[in-house]
Design an enzyme around this catalytic site. Structure first.
Site, mmCIF file in Angstrom:
data_model
loop_
_atom_site.group_PDB
_atom_site.id
_atom_site.type_symbol
_atom_site.label_atom_id
_atom_site.label_comp_id
_atom_site.label_asym_id
_atom_site.label_seq_id
_atom_site.Cartn_x
_atom_site.Cartn_y
_atom_site.Cartn_z
ATOM 1 C CG ASP A 13 -1.827 -1.199 1.267
ATOM 2 O OD1 ASP A 13 -2.283 -1.653 0.206
ATOM 3 O OD2 ASP A 13 -2.040 -1.724 2.384
ATOM 4 C CE LYS A 16 3.342 -2.349 -4.411
ATOM 5 N NZ LYS A 16 2.976 -2.046 -3.037
ATOM 6 N N GLY A 40 -4.254 -3.949 -4.319
ATOM 7 C CA GLY A 40 -5.189 -2.912 -4.758
ATOM 8 C C GLY A 40 -4.358 -1.733 -5.222
ATOM 9 C CG HIS A 41 -1.547 -1.864 -7.669
ATOM 10 N ND1 HIS A 41 -0.726 -2.606 -8.475
ATOM 11 C CD2 HIS A 41 -1.144 -2.134 -6.397
ATOM 12 C CE1 HIS A 41 0.129 -3.295 -7.719
ATOM 13 N NE2 HIS A 41 -0.118 -3.025 -6.465
ATOM 14 C CD GLN A 224 0.621 -8.565 -2.485
ATOM 15 O OE1 GLN A 224 1.307 -9.180 -3.260
ATOM 16 N NE2 GLN A 224 -0.642 -8.294 -2.764
HETATM 17 P P1 IMP Z 1 -3.081 -12.676 1.707
HETATM 18 O O1 IMP Z 1 -2.070 -12.174 0.741
HETATM 19 O O2 IMP Z 1 -4.505 -12.369 1.311
HETATM 20 O O3 IMP Z 1 -2.886 -14.120 2.051
HETATM 21 O O4 IMP Z 1 -2.866 -11.881 3.100
HETATM 22 C C1 IMP Z 1 -1.702 -12.068 3.906
HETATM 23 C C2 IMP Z 1 -1.288 -10.757 4.580
HETATM 24 O O5 IMP Z 1 -0.831 -9.858 3.580
HETATM 25 C C3 IMP Z 1 -2.424 -10.030 5.289
HETATM 26 O O6 IMP Z 1 -1.882 -9.349 6.405
HETATM 27 C C4 IMP Z 1 -2.905 -9.018 4.271
HETATM 28 O O7 IMP Z 1 -3.525 -7.908 4.872
HETATM 29 C C5 IMP Z 1 -1.580 -8.643 3.632
HETATM 30 N N1 IMP Z 1 -1.711 -8.153 2.248
HETATM 31 C C6 IMP Z 1 -1.908 -8.887 1.148
HETATM 32 N N2 IMP Z 1 -1.949 -8.107 0.063
HETATM 33 C C7 IMP Z 1 -1.756 -6.854 0.471
HETATM 34 C C8 IMP Z 1 -1.657 -5.593 -0.204
HETATM 35 O O8 IMP Z 1 -1.740 -5.471 -1.423
HETATM 36 N N3 IMP Z 1 -1.431 -4.516 0.597
HETATM 37 C C9 IMP Z 1 -1.279 -4.613 1.941
HETATM 38 N N4 IMP Z 1 -1.374 -5.750 2.615
HETATM 39 C C10 IMP Z 1 -1.601 -6.877 1.883
#
Ligand code: IMP
Length: 431
Positions: A13, A16, A40-41, A224
């Site tokens: 977040d 990017k 989420g971009h 991420q």
């Molecule tokens: P997952 O990727 O849905 O399995 O989530 C695993 C962890 O990564 C959790 O803490 C999510 O909130 C975090 N996470 C996954 N994708 C994002 C992102 O794009 N931005 C911020 N946190 C993320």
């Protein structure tokens, strides 16, 4: 033949999407290399405001081909919806998107398993986005995944899918007490995906390497961030892929020798969604103010993001792992108007020692106390400023200090969500 990687340098977040959209003007290819629709971009430009979860942020530049690399886990329903939404808004990308044959698919049972596993974890839950990311990568590693290429010969998929479903349904029903999914339901999904997705599925690695051989710019778009990396992040409170530089090479199929620039995107403060330690977390009114000012709520889940001051210990670790050649600092404008701003330069460990090492275990990280350096804030806004020399001096000093701590130049500063609200300190890509 340069490739440039744009990587999340904190907990994701960092903004990017905006930076990739800004840089894609000079790119022949923009390729996503990891993660899925957990990302989420957000992009705001003259064509409007867009939120993508899967589609690379090069879609607004007609010369840019958008590649979904083999390292991505792809929910076809989400991709098709994003393609349709763009088309409804007058942006046709049907000729400008390629999905790697080798990308794994997020199947309906992955989404179910994500939710079932999270509720079974109880207080130890990770706080996943619930999009099936972890189970899809687990199947990839277990060699029971379904890939985009499988949609090109749907009949050949039948016996494998029967086998996979038999096992997966046993886990769903016997381990978690959930409801089994019928073969027909899952196979019908695959059939309909096959019809619509087939034109986009192709040899992404070959296409990207050809562009590099032709001397074109390729942007490797991260999702991420380092601290959510499966290996280098705050395990187990991480995602299931490698958003770090090694993942960029593996996840698109390009040799690391092609990667000329590695850009770390840092937010001017820190945020995190989901559970796990966050040493500089602000649980007071200041944190609430930043969250509200910056509207720090997840693009994918809507969850409020946890907020903290800039953590230079984590940032230095991030630079160590990724070897940044440049940095981008986003959301500087959010700090406008604070009397003072803080940067965490060290941690105090449980036994009272001062360190600037980022601990490998979450138990240790959860016990550190941050040591802050306080700097004067700025009362003249940075919001919408486009030239470095127009930034207030105290804001420039803040940027300089961050630059010094992470050990690489800040080449771009973002002063607002719009593409144009950007200070280009130094050109980052060869044009
Ligand atoms: P997952 O990727 O849905 O399995 O989530 C695993 C962890 O990564 C959790 O803490 C999510 O909130 C975090 N996470 C996954 N994708 C994002 C992102 O794009 N931005 C911020 N946190 C993320």
């Amino acid at each position: 033949m340069p490739a440039y990687a744009v990587l999340g340098a904190q907990w994701g977040d960092e903004g990017k999407g905006k930076i990739v959209d800004f840089l894609a003007k000079d790119a022949r290819i923009v390729a996503r290399f990891a993660g899925g629709n957990n990302a989420g971009h957000t992009v705001v430009n003259d064509q409007g405001k867009f939120s993508f979860h899967l589609i690379p942020c090069g879609v607004f530049w007609p010369q840019a081909l958008n590649v979904i690399g083999n390292g991505v886990v792809l929910d076809p329903d989400v991709l098709l919806e994003e393609i349709d939404d763009l088309e409804a808004r007058g942006i046709d990308i049907s000729e400008r998107i390629v999905v790697s044959e080798r990308a794994h698919l997020i199947m309906p049972y992955h989404v179910m398993l994500d939710e079932l596993a999270e509720s079974a974890r109880g207080d130890a839950r990770i706080g996943t986005t619930g999009k099936g990311i972890g189970p899809a990568y687990a199947d990839k590693a277990a060699r029971t995944g379904v890939r985009a290429a499988d949609l090109l010969d749907i009949e050949a998929l039948i016996p494998r899918l029967q086998n996979i479903l038999e096992y997966t349904n046993a886990v769903i029903t016997k381990v978690y007490g959930g409801d089994a999914l019928s073969f027909d339901y899952v196979f019908d999904k695959c059939r309909s995906w096959s019809e619509r997705l087939a034109p986009y599925i192709g040899p992404a690695e070959k296409i990207v390497n050809q562009a590099l051989a032709d001397g074109d710019n390729v942007l490797l778009e991260g999702a991420q961030g380092v601290l959510l990396d499966l290996d280098h992040g705050t395990y187990p409170f991480v995602t299931s892929s490698n958003p770090t530089i090694g993942g960029a090479s593996v996840g698109v199929g390009v040799s690391p020798t092609h990667i000329e620039g590695i850009t770390g995107v840092f937010k001017a403060y820190t945020t995190r969604v989901g559970t796990g330690p966050l040493p500089t977390e602000l649980t007071d009114a200041t944190g609430e103010t930043i969250r509200e000012l910056a509207q720090e709520f997840g693009t994918t889940t809507g969850r409020p993001r946890r907020v903290g001051w800039f953590d230079a210990v984590a940032a230095k670790y991030s630079a160590l792992i990724n070897g940044y050649t440049s940095a981008v600092l986003t959301r500087l404008d959010v700090l406008d108007g604070f009397e003072t701003v803080r940067i965490c330069t060290h941690y105090i460990t449980e036994d009272g020692a001062q360190t600037d090492d980022f601990p490998g275990g979450v138990a240790a990280l959860g016990k550190v106390r941050p040591v802050f350096e306080e700097m004067p804030g700025w009362d003249r806004p940075t919001a919408s400023v486009r030239r470095y020399e127009d930034l207030p001096e105290a804001a420039r000093r803040y940027v300089d200090r961050i630059q010094e701590l992470i050990g690489c130049p800040v080449d771009i500063i973002s002063t607002g969500p719009h593409r144009d609200e950007t200070v280009m300190v130094r050109a980052m890509m060869e044009v």
